[in-house]
Write an enzyme that holds these catalytic residues in place. Structure first.
Site, short mmCIF file in Angstrom:
data_model
loop_
_atom_site.label_atom_id
_atom_site.label_comp_id
_atom_site.label_asym_id
_atom_site.label_seq_id
_atom_site.Cartn_x
_atom_site.Cartn_y
_atom_site.Cartn_z
N LYS A 99 36.65 2.73 30.55
CA LYS A 99 35.76 1.58 30.35
C LYS A 99 36.41 0.30 30.83
O LYS A 99 37.57 0.09 30.53
CB LYS A 99 35.46 1.48 28.84
CG LYS A 99 34.66 0.30 28.43
CD LYS A 99 34.58 0.22 26.94
CE LYS A 99 33.91 -1.08 26.59
NZ LYS A 99 33.96 -1.40 25.21
N LYS B 240 40.72 1.76 27.93
CA LYS B 240 39.82 0.61 27.80
C LYS B 240 40.57 -0.63 28.27
O LYS B 240 41.60 -1.00 27.72
CB LYS B 240 39.39 0.46 26.35
CG LYS B 240 38.50 -0.74 26.11
CD LYS B 240 38.00 -0.78 24.68
CE LYS B 240 37.16 -2.02 24.44
NZ LYS B 240 36.70 -2.12 23.06
C1 PBG Z 1 34.46 -3.31 20.39
C2 PBG Z 1 33.77 -2.93 21.64
C3 PBG Z 1 33.56 -3.74 22.77
C4 PBG Z 1 32.78 -2.97 23.64
C5 PBG Z 1 32.59 -1.74 23.04
N1 PBG Z 1 33.22 -1.72 21.83
C6 PBG Z 1 33.92 -5.14 23.06
C7 PBG Z 1 35.32 -5.55 23.16
O1 PBG Z 1 36.25 -4.75 23.16
O2 PBG Z 1 35.49 -6.77 23.21
C8 PBG Z 1 32.25 -3.43 24.97
C9 PBG Z 1 30.94 -2.85 25.36
C10 PBG Z 1 30.22 -3.60 26.40
O3 PBG Z 1 30.68 -4.64 26.94
O4 PBG Z 1 29.12 -3.15 26.74
N2 PBG Z 1 35.81 -2.98 20.37
ZN ZN Z 2 36.91 -3.97 18.66
#
Ligand code: PBG
Ligand code: ZN
Length: 339
Positions: free
Chosen positions: A251, A198
């Protein structure tokens, strides 16, 4: 092998009709592999559009059950849930409260829609007053102190009846900790979808607006990955697999197709990719301006993510895709061959 060249070989011959194009199409899309994310909020009677994500809503549980009837009608089979609690604190109490918004929602949903795959996002940021994904001390995000809270959260989702838990925090060692906690409480058969690679991405901005989870100070760069790195992503995936992840996610999706492709090559396992909020919003905004055709663009984007090597796609376009499939008249719509 010595491939024939022009004029013996003319690639255009196999592109000359839709029938021939279909015959040699290498990548297909199916609703079986699309997951629709949702934001659930406390209260009742709420269905409010998220300003930065046109066409997406925050639902209270009661209104969400009617949304699920629509999904059933459209044959959408999998959902991912994010919770937006009323109150936040410094230990993310709402995340692992057995009466929290997600825990209550999952119990209701599984009662009414037992066949729907209900996946829960496991993170603390929506429940922490500072908006970070971990326990904060001073200005520091404390890795090891976060792990037990994540495990508690995953357990509470499992107890509510989730079909899969999806940790999205990027703390080191969380998959192993969660796996052990689940196994210890009789959930050894519950799979974990790990947000393994991520990235610290600007494409999450609409999500943070939707979930009210923008960090109060600093950013997420000490835990989410540097967009410049791919070898590190492979290492993250390897670690999560070793710790017991069942499905690996990359992601965002579109800016990281090379990561998906490399991961597929190296591990040859099922992969998921998250077509995130900012990717969704770009399409919506460009379509609203009349700059692109939404349906064609979505088809091309999702096909590209699959072509890169993702089996599963988490995308806010899922419901609309399902609608396009349902309303397609033979041959008139790019999605008409999806079932
Ligand atoms: C929370 C989380 C996020 C997303 C999924 N889980 C946001 C972040 O890490 O700030 C992003 C999903 C999206 O942008 O569609 N940890
Ligand atoms: Zn988070």
């Amino acid at each position: 092998m010595n491939l024939p060249r022009f004029p013996i070989f003319r690639p255009r011959r196999m592109r000359s009709t839709e029938g021939l194009r279909k015959l040699v199409r290498e990548t297909t899309l199916s609703l079986d592999q699309l997951i629709m994310p949702y934001f659930l909020t406390e209260g009742a009677g709420i269905k409010e559009e998220i300003q930065s994500m046109p066409g997406q809503f925050r639902f209270s549980i009661d209104r969400f059950l009617s949304e699920l009837e629509e999904l059933e009608e459209l044959s959408v089979q999998h959902i991912l849930l994010f919770g937006i609690p009323n109150s936040k604190d410094l230990k993310a109490s709402g995340a692992y409260d057995s009466n929290g918004v997600i825990q209550r929602a999952v119990r209701e949903i599984k009662k009414r829609f037992p066949k729907l795959t209900v996946i829960t996002d496991v993170c603390l940021c929506e429940y922490m007053s500072h908006g970070h994904c971990g326990v904060v001390e001073g200005q520091k995000i404390e890795n090891d102190k976060t792990l037990s809270l994540l495990a508690e959260t995953a357990l509470s989702h499992a107890e509510a009846g989730a079909d899969m838990v999806a940790p999205s925090d990027m703390m080191d060692g969380r998959i192993g900790t969660i796996r052990k906690a689940l196994d210890g409480r009789g959930f050894s058969e519950l799979p974990i979808l790990s947000y393994a690679a991520k990235y610290a991405s600007s494409f999450y901005a609409p999500f943070r607006d939707a979930a009210h989870s923008t960090p109060e100070f600093g950013d997420r760069k000490t835990y989410q990955m540097d967009p410049a790195n791919i070898k590190e992503a492979l290492r993250e995936i390897e670690l999560d697999l070793a710790e017991g992840a069942d499905l690996i996610m990359i992601k965002p999706a579109l800016p990281y197709l090379d990561v998906i492709s490399k991961a597929k090559e190296k591990f040859n396992i099922p992969l998921a990719a998250f077509n995130v909020s900012g990717e969704y919003t770009m399409v919506k905004a460009a379509h609203a301006m009349g700059y692109i055709d939404e349906q064609k663009t979505v088809y091309e984007i999702l096909t590209s993510i699959r072509r890169a090597g993702a089996n599963v796609i988490l995308t806010y376009h899922t419901k609309e895709v399902a609608y396009w499939v349902k309303t397609a008249h033979e041959g008139q719509n790019l999605f008409s061959h999806l079932i």
